[in-house]
Design an enzyme around this catalytic site. Structure first.
Site, PDB file in Angstrom:
ATOM      1  N   GLY A  15      24.623 -16.694  12.132  1.00  0.00           N
ATOM      2  CA  GLY A  15      24.219 -16.654  10.662  1.00  0.00           C
ATOM      3  C   GLY A  15      22.719 -16.254  10.647  1.00  0.00           C
ATOM      4  NE  ARG A  76      28.711 -18.228  12.917  1.00  0.00           N
ATOM      5  CZ  ARG A  76      28.199 -17.482  11.742  1.00  0.00           C
ATOM      6  NH1 ARG A  76      28.592 -16.318  11.075  1.00  0.00           N
ATOM      7  NH2 ARG A  76      27.541 -18.025  11.470  1.00  0.00           N
ATOM      8  CG  ASP A 107      23.850 -26.978  12.996  1.00  0.00           C
ATOM      9  OD1 ASP A 107      24.115 -26.013  13.229  1.00  0.00           O
ATOM     10  OD2 ASP A 107      24.875 -27.852  13.241  1.00  0.00           O
ATOM     11  CB  THR A 130      20.336 -22.236   8.761  1.00  0.00           C
ATOM     12  OG1 THR A 130      21.272 -22.725   7.829  1.00  0.00           O
ATOM     13  CG2 THR A 130      19.204 -23.502   8.845  1.00  0.00           C
ATOM     14  CG  ASP A 132      23.964 -23.396   4.983  1.00  0.00           C
ATOM     15  OD1 ASP A 132      24.431 -22.878   4.858  1.00  0.00           O
ATOM     16  OD2 ASP A 132      25.166 -22.858   6.232  1.00  0.00           O
ATOM     17  CG  ASP A 134      22.934 -27.700   7.568  1.00  0.00           C
ATOM     18  OD1 ASP A 134      22.339 -26.741   8.059  1.00  0.00           O
ATOM     19  OD2 ASP A 134      24.134 -27.484   8.006  1.00  0.00           O
ATOM     20  NE  ARG A 176      31.029 -21.382   6.811  1.00  0.00           N
ATOM     21  CZ  ARG A 176      30.900 -20.483   8.145  1.00  0.00           C
ATOM     22  NH1 ARG A 176      32.168 -19.425   7.880  1.00  0.00           N
ATOM     23  NH2 ARG A 176      30.317 -20.487   8.343  1.00  0.00           N
TER      24      ARG A 176
HETATM   25  P1  ADP Z   1      24.664 -20.888  13.739  1.00  0.00           P
HETATM   26  O1  ADP Z   1      23.405 -20.851  14.470  1.00  0.00           O
HETATM   27  O2  ADP Z   1      24.253 -20.145  12.782  1.00  0.00           O
HETATM   28  O3  ADP Z   1      24.881 -22.629  13.672  1.00  0.00           O
HETATM   29  P2  ADP Z   1      27.408 -20.291  15.098  1.00  0.00           P
HETATM   30  O4  ADP Z   1      27.634 -22.136  15.008  1.00  0.00           O
HETATM   31  O5  ADP Z   1      28.223 -19.881  14.710  1.00  0.00           O
HETATM   32  O6  ADP Z   1      26.242 -20.248  13.960  1.00  0.00           O
HETATM   33  O7  ADP Z   1      26.331 -20.705  16.441  1.00  0.00           O
HETATM   34  C1  ADP Z   1      25.926 -18.795  17.426  1.00  0.00           C
HETATM   35  C2  ADP Z   1      26.168 -18.684  18.561  1.00  0.00           C
HETATM   36  O8  ADP Z   1      25.974 -20.107  19.234  1.00  0.00           O
HETATM   37  C3  ADP Z   1      27.640 -18.897  18.549  1.00  0.00           C
HETATM   38  O9  ADP Z   1      28.213 -17.514  18.920  1.00  0.00           O
HETATM   39  C4  ADP Z   1      27.446 -19.376  20.087  1.00  0.00           C
HETATM   40  O10 ADP Z   1      27.196 -17.307  21.417  1.00  0.00           O
HETATM   41  C5  ADP Z   1      26.527 -19.841  20.464  1.00  0.00           C
HETATM   42  N1  ADP Z   1      26.832 -21.249  20.743  1.00  0.00           N
HETATM   43  C6  ADP Z   1      27.564 -21.946  19.399  1.00  0.00           C
HETATM   44  N2  ADP Z   1      27.830 -23.199  20.147  1.00  0.00           N
HETATM   45  C7  ADP Z   1      27.760 -23.400  21.172  1.00  0.00           C
HETATM   46  C8  ADP Z   1      28.462 -24.504  22.290  1.00  0.00           C
HETATM   47  N3  ADP Z   1      28.275 -25.667  22.216  1.00  0.00           N
HETATM   48  N4  ADP Z   1      27.956 -23.963  23.806  1.00  0.00           N
HETATM   49  C9  ADP Z   1      27.625 -22.339  23.795  1.00  0.00           C
HETATM   50  N5  ADP Z   1      27.087 -22.040  22.868  1.00  0.00           N
HETATM   51  C10 ADP Z   1      26.870 -22.158  21.906  1.00  0.00           C
END
Ligand code: ADP
Length: 327
Positions: A15, A76, A107, A130, A132, A134, A176
Site C-alpha cells: 500500500g 502488490r 508487513d 504504511t 496504518d 500497526d 482494514r
Molecule cells: P504491505 O507491504 O503494504 O503490507 P502486501 O501485504 O500487499 O502490502 O505485500 C506487498 C507485497 O509483498 C506482496 O504483493 C508480495 O509481492 C510481497 N509479499 C507479501 N508477503 C509475502 C510472502 N509471505 N512471501 C513473499 N512475498 C510476499
C-alpha cells in the site's frame, strides 16, 4: 556479513503512503554520499522480477520530498510469493551487481523481503511505510501522520455541517486490520464513539449510548469507524442505528482514498529522511534483515522476522480516554 555493499536497490511496495518519496530520496542521496551505486526498482517486487530497474542519481530525486504517492510506483506482486518469481528477481539483481536492498512498505513487503534475503543472501533493510501504523518496534510509520491529519481535517468539516443540522454522522476511515487512524482522528475531533478492528463492536452499547444522548438533547454526534471494524464498517453500523433510532438524522461519510494522498506532513518527511539515511548506514555496517524504526527518538532496529509477527497493540487505556472524553 562481510561482503561490502556497493550497489543498492530501493523499492516501494504494498500500500502506498505519503512520505515514501522522502524515504526514497534519503536512500538515494545517502547511498551516493557513501560512494554506492543506487538503483530504483519500479512497482515493488514486480520491477525486480520484470527487470524494471533504473539507475538513480542525486537529481533523480530532486523536487519529490513534498510529493505524495511514490515516484517508483508501488504494487502488490503475486509472483513474488512463489520461489520461481523470487529466483527471477534475484537473477536480475545479480546481473546488475545489486548486493543490498531497501524496501519501503508494510508487513507484507517485509515478509517478502525476509524470505528473499534468507534464500539469496542479500541484505534487506525494511522501512515501515504504511498509513496504518500497526508495526511494532517503531513509534512512527511513514505516512500515518499525513493520513490521520487528512482524516482530522475532513472530520472537522463534517462536524460543522453536523452541527448546523443537528445530525449524527457515522464516518468511516481507513484501517482494514488496524484502528490507529480511527483512534487518533476520533480523539482529535472529539468523536463520541470510535469503533476499531482491535475491539469487538458492541452495537447495543452504541445504541444505548446514542439513545441516552438523544434523551438529553445532545444532537450532534460523531461516530468514527475503521473500515475493518468487525460489524462491517460505517454502512452496516448506520443501518442498525437508523432502524433503532428513527428520529435521529443519521448520515454516513466514507473518507476513502483521500487519506492516502496529498503532500506528506513535516513529521512524515522528517522520519522518512531519518529512516532512509539510517537504512543505508545499516547496509554499510553489515546489518542484515532488519526494519529501521524510531523508538524514543532513537533509531531502533528490529529483525524483519520479528517485525512481521509483532503488531502494535492498542491498550485499554486508549479506549478509556475515548470514553471519558466523549461523555
Ligand atoms: P504491505 O507491504 O503494504 O503490507 P502486501 O501485504 O500487499 O502490502 O505485500 C506487498 C507485497 O509483498 C506482496 O504483493 C508480495 O509481492 C510481497 N509479499 C507479501 N508477503 C509475502 C510472502 N509471505 N512471501 C513473499 N512475498 C510476499
Amino acid at each position: 556479513m562481510d561482503k561490502k555493499v556497493t550497489k543498492i536497490g530501493v523499492l516501494t511496495s504494498g500500500g502506498d503512503a505519503p512520505g515514501m518519496n522522502a524515504a526514497v530520496r534519503a536512500v538515494v542521496r545517502t547511498g551516493i554520499y557513501y560512494g554506492m551505486e543506487v538503483f530504483g526498482i519500479m512497482r515493488g517486487y514486480s520491477g525486480m522480477i520484470e527487470n524494471d530497474i533504473v539507475p538513480m542519481h542525486s537529481r533523480s530525486v530532486a523536487n519529490i520530498i513534498q510529493r505524495g504517492g511514490t515516484i517508483l510506483k508501488t504494487a502488490r506482486c503475486k509472483e513474488f510469493f512463489g520461489y520461481e518469481g523470487r529466483k527471477k528477481a534475484h537473477a536480475n539483481l545479480k546481473k546488475l551487481g545489486i548486493n543490498g536492498l531497501v524496501i519501503v512498505g508494510g508487513d507484507g513487503s517485509f515478509r517478502g523481503a525476509h524470505q528473499f534475503s534468507e534464500e539469496f543472501d542479500i541484505p534487506c533493510i525494511g522501512l515501515p511505510g504504511t498509513i496504518d501504523k500497526d508495526i511494532s518496534g517503531t513509534d512512527f510509520t511513514i505516512g500515518f501522520d499525513t493520513a490521520v491529519n487528512t482524516a482530522v481535517e475532513a472530520i472537522d468539516k463534517i462536524r460543522d455541517t453536523a452541527d448546523a443540522h443537528d445530525r449524527l454522522f457515522i464516518i468511516e476511515v481507513m484501517g482494514r486490520d488496524a484502528g490507529y487512524i480511527a483512534l487518533h482522528s476520533g480523539i482529535a475531533t472529539g468523536a463520541e464513539h470510535i469503533l476499531i478492528p482491535e475491539r469487538k463492536t458492541d452495537i447495543e452499547e452504541l445504541i444505548d449510548s446514542l439513545t441516552e444522548k438523544e434523551k438529553r438533547k445532545k444532537l450532534v454526534n460523531m461516530v468514527v469507524v475503521a473500515e475493518g471494524d468487525n460489524f462491517g464498517g460505517a454502512d452496516e453500523v448506520a443501518k442498525v442505528v437508523k432502524q433503532r433510532l428513527p428520529n435521529v438524522d443519521t448520515r454516513v461519510c466514507v473518507l476513502g482514498h483521500i487519506q492516502r494522498g496529498g503532500a506528506p506532513s513535516c513529521l512524515d518527511r522528517v522520519i522518512a529522511s531519518r529512516m532512509g539515511y539510517s537504512a543505508v548506514e545499516c547496509l554499510l555496517e553489515g546489518r542484515y534483515d532488519v526494519m529501521v524504526g524510531i523508538l524514543n527518538n532513537k533509531m531502533h532496529f528490529t529483525p524483519l522476522e520479528k517485525a512481521v509477527k509483532a503488531k502494535q497493540k492498542i491498550s485499554d487505556e486508549w479506549m478509556k480516554i475515548v470514553k471519558i472524553l466523549a461523555s
